[in-house]
Every structure is written in structure tokens, then in C-alpha cells.
Design an enzyme around this catalytic site. Structure first.
Site, short mmCIF file in Angstrom:
data_model
loop_
_atom_site.label_atom_id
_atom_site.label_comp_id
_atom_site.label_asym_id
_atom_site.label_seq_id
_atom_site.Cartn_x
_atom_site.Cartn_y
_atom_site.Cartn_z
N ARG A 46 0.86 -1.20 0.00
CA ARG A 46 0.00 0.00 0.00
C ARG A 46 0.89 1.24 0.00
NH1 ARG A 46 -1.42 1.81 4.59
NH2 ARG A 46 -2.12 -0.17 5.46
N TYR A 98 -16.30 16.84 -15.37
CA TYR A 98 -16.77 15.45 -15.46
C TYR A 98 -17.88 15.20 -14.42
CZ TYR A 98 -16.42 10.36 -15.12
OH TYR A 98 -16.69 9.02 -15.09
N ASP A 170 -7.33 18.76 -14.08
CA ASP A 170 -7.64 17.44 -14.63
C ASP A 170 -7.18 17.45 -16.09
OD1 ASP A 170 -8.89 15.29 -15.93
OD2 ASP A 170 -10.66 15.37 -14.66
N LYS A 195 -8.46 6.44 -19.51
CA LYS A 195 -8.78 6.96 -20.84
C LYS A 195 -7.56 6.83 -21.76
CE LYS A 195 -12.52 7.78 -18.55
NZ LYS A 195 -12.86 9.03 -17.92
C1 LIG Z 1 -13.34 9.42 -16.62
C2 LIG Z 1 -12.95 10.74 -16.10
C3 LIG Z 1 -12.71 10.92 -14.74
C4 LIG Z 1 -12.91 9.81 -13.73
O1 LIG Z 1 -11.96 8.83 -13.88
P1 LIG Z 1 -12.21 7.25 -13.52
O2 LIG Z 1 -10.96 6.61 -13.92
O3 LIG Z 1 -13.40 6.81 -14.30
O4 LIG Z 1 -12.48 7.20 -12.05
C5 LIG Z 1 -12.29 12.17 -14.32
N1 LIG Z 1 -12.14 13.19 -15.19
C6 LIG Z 1 -12.37 13.05 -16.50
C7 LIG Z 1 -12.17 14.21 -17.41
C8 LIG Z 1 -12.78 11.83 -17.00
O5 LIG Z 1 -13.03 11.70 -18.31
#
Ligand SMILES: *Cc1c(COP(=O)(O)O)cnc(C)c1O
Length: 377
Positions: A46, A98, A170, A195
Site C-alpha cells: 500500500r 466530469y 484534470d 482513458k
Molecule cells: C473518466 C474521467 C474521470 C474519472 O476517472 P475514472 O478513472 O473513471 O475514475 C475524471 N475526469 C475526466 C475528465 C474523466 O473523463
């Protein structure tokens, strides 16, 4: 080292013990100590695991920061970042972030005492106005999801510095291949690595990078305390996926430009949102702060019924949530990714029922055009 080389050789290059050219999967939870507290840098997985450590070192280098962190998902990364703040602290957050970001902030963290104001972060005056004495951070996404609005990272970082608050970005949509928020003055950059970074629809993961060493220490304390870490198998998958980030992003970009142009020339579509189109209000800014425009397009087909019919007819665009993978995906944000946002608020933001979002994959672009052509007919 230039970026394309860094994507191949950055971080920990191979395995010193065996000469293996990639870091192996250390599927292990604990480590032998020679004496109490005397170990080779790893005590318990962890806290740290060699495969995860390789990924963390790699993303820190690729994003130009000092410390990287891998989590079980993008939301786990964000939730750990949000745990830096205390009851009564105030956040300024982008108003079309998001859906899951909006949900975890409004339904979990405000319950724990965080206060939040949502603003259009592409409007610098609105960002300034929203800052209060107890504001601790600005959190933004650029370009946004699904409207592809572009915010000026450097200018917002300037506001953040002046007011003594953190800027958290982000960077999921752009990836470090096109945009490096830390270089533009942000304090923390995070990703849904599910992604583009993973890129093959086979792993759920989150990554974060800090520049300031103390902030890195604080986030590591939280990562270890909360424990929403990424496992060794998934860390390895991400390392593998990211090796091809450069060539994948180039292909996504080329296909997306062609598709956006084709869509914009049609007269049966109301609006095409893509920062790569000169007509997009954020085009010049996007050009200045990023090296590419990404692989996401949204466009309004006029009604929820037509959107549904398009989704039913496409062959190569898979109807699915998520984005950023080699295969093209299609969705209707109002009914899928953004369904957790109340309808009145969606309307306010411009996420209409007829808005279709596509994540352009790396198939032959002519097949993608032919497919959309027959689906829109
Ligand atoms: C998918 C996404 C998230 C969340 O991520 P997860 O891996 O699904 O928890 C956050 N920000 C953006 C822009 C996203 O496309």
C-alpha cells in the site's frame, strides 16, 4: 530527453536485477526486512510497490513534476487530492467538469464540510470573483467535458498564486503528450488514466503529479493513509499502454481534425464543438497552451430522438461511456456520463438532449466518416 523518447525510456527503464527490458509485475504485498526497519525501499505494497513505483516515477517525469502517484481510478486520485482540505475550506470548481467529479464533490465532500462554488473557469473575472478568504484551491478541467470549453491554465495559475491557493488541473482530455499544466503554473495535475493513458479500454486507473516536494509528501501521506492505490498488474498495463501514447495521440488528432471538419461542413448539425476548429472560441488559447487539440468532439444533432437513432445505426462507434481508447466510442452525455447532473443544470450548461459526444479512435478515418454518414442519413 525529448517527449517521445521520454515515453519510451522515462522513469525506471527496465529491471536492474535481471536485465528485463520492462519493469516486471511485482505481485507482492510485503517485503523481507533484514533487521527491523532495514529494507530495500519497500515495506508494504500500500505504501509502495516496485511496479507502481515505476509507473509513479514515469508519470512524474512525463508531466514534468517531482512526484507521481497511482490510484485505483481517476475518482480515487481526485478523492485523495480533495482529502488535502479541511472542514470549512472552500473550493472553486469548473462548472462543466466530469459528472463524477461534480458528484463526489457535491454529494460526498460537501457532506464532510468542504464548501464549493462552480464557475466557468474560461471566464477569468468569474474565477477571481469566486475566491473567498477561506478558498484553498481552484479545480479545473480543460478542455471540458462534453462542451470542450478551454480555460487559460497560465492565467488561472496567476490568479491562484496571487491569492495563495492551489491550482489543480484534470488533464485527462489532453494527456501529457499535448499539454503540461505543471509547466503552466498548476500545482497538481491528475488524470483518469482509464482513458488515453491506458488507451485500450482494459484498465481503470488514476494518476496524479505534484511539483512542490512538500505537497508531494502531503499527498503521499494521504495516498498511504487512504489506500486507494493501483495494483501491480494494472500499474504494469498502464506502463505498457503509455509507451505508445505519442503515436496514438498523433493518430487520434489526425482523425479528429478530419472528422470535425467534415461534421462542421454538414448543414444538418447545429453545432460542432472541437477546439481544433478555427471557429471554436477557445481555438487560439488551445493553440497557445497545448501542442494538440485532442480526440474529442461533441455536436448537436437537434433532438434526443435523432441522437438515439444515430447511436442505434453506427457500426464502428461503440455505444459506451468512457473515451480515449483506440476504438471510437459514441455517447449521449445527457443520458449517460452527465445523467447525474440535474436536468435544469444540464440545460443551463448547454448539455442538450441532442448533444452527441464522440471519442475518435485510430481506425481508418474514411470508415469513420462513412459510418457517421449512413447513421446521420
Ligand atoms: C473518466 C474521467 C474521470 C474519472 O476517472 P475514472 O478513472 O473513471 O475514475 C475524471 N475526469 C475526466 C475528465 C474523466 O473523463
Amino acid at each position: 530527453m525529448r517527449l517521445k523518447t521520454k515515453l519510451i525510456h522515462g522513469g525506471i527503464d527496465g529491471d536492474a536485477q535481471t536485465g528485463a527490458v520492462v519493469v516486471p509485475i511485482y505481485q507482492v504485498s510485503t517485503y523481507k526486512q533484514e533487521a527491523i526497519g532495514k529494507h530495500k525501499g519497500f515495506e508494504y505494497s500500500r505504501t509502495g510497490n516496485p511496479t507502481r513505483h515505476a509507473l509513479e516515477t514515469y508519470i512524474a517525469e512525463v508531466e514534468g513534476g517531482s512526484r507521481g502517484f497511482a490510484f485505483g481510478s481517476g475518482m480515487a486520485a481526485l478523492s485523495t487530492i480533495l482529502s488535502l482540505f479541511n472542514k470549512g475550506d472552500h473550493l472553486v470548481v469548473g462548472d462543466d467538469v466530469y459528472g463524477g467529479t461534480y458528484r463526489v464533490i457535491t454529494r460526498v465532500f460537501t457532506r464532510l464540510g468542504l464548501e464549493v462554488t462552480y464557475v466557468d473557469t474560461s471566464d477569468l473575472e468569474a474565477v477571481k470573483q469566486a475566491i473567498q478568504p477561506q478558498t484553498r484551491a481552484i479545480i479545473l478541467e480543460t478542455p471540458t467535458n462534453p462542451l470542450l470549453k478551454v480555460s487559460d491554465i497560465e492565467a488561472v495559475a496567476g490568479i491562484a498564486k496571487e491569492k495563495g491557493v492551489l491550482l489543480v488541473v484534470d488533464n485527462t482530455f489532453m494527456t501529457p503528450y499535448w499539454q503540461n499544466p505543471l509547466d503552466l503554473g498548476a500545482d497538481i495535475v491528475y488524470h483518469s488514466a482509464t482513458k488515453y493513458l491506458g488507451g485500450h479500454s482494459d484498465v481503470v486507473a488514476g494518476l496524479a503529479v505534484t511539483k512542490d516536494p512538500q505537497l508531494g509528501e502531503d499527498l503521499h501521506f494521504l495516498q498511504n493513509s487512504i489506500g486507494a492505490v493501483l495494483g501491480p498488474q494494472d500499474s504494469w498495463l498502464l506502463l505498457r499502454g503509455m509507451k505508445t501514447l505519442g503515436i496514438r495521440m498523433e493518430e487520434h488528432e489526425a482523425n479528429t481534425r478530419t472528422l470535425a471538419k467534415w461534421l462542421a461542413e454538414r448543414n444538418d448539425i447545429n453545432r460542432v464543438n472541437y477546439p481544433g476548429l478555427p471557429s471554436h472560441p477557445g481555438h487560439e488559447l488551445a493553440k497557445r497552451q497545448a501542442r494538440g487539440f485532442g480526440g474529442m468532439i461533441s455536436f448537436d444533432v437537434g433532438s434526443g430522438e435523432r441522437a438515439e437513432s444515430v447511436l442505434a445505426k453506427v457500426k464502428y462507434f461503440t455505444l459506451a461511456e468512457s473515451l480515449g481508447a483506440v476504438e471510437s466510442l459514441i455517447s449521449v452525455p445527457a443520458r449517460m456520463t452527465h445523467a447525474s447532473i440535474p436536468p435544469e443544470r444540464r440545460q443551463e450548461l448547454g448539455i442538450t438532449d441532442g448533444l452527441v459526444r464522440i471519442s475518435v479512435g485510430i481506425e481508418d478515418v474514411q470508415d469513420l466518416i462513412d459510418d457517421l454518414e449512413q447513421a446521420l442519413a
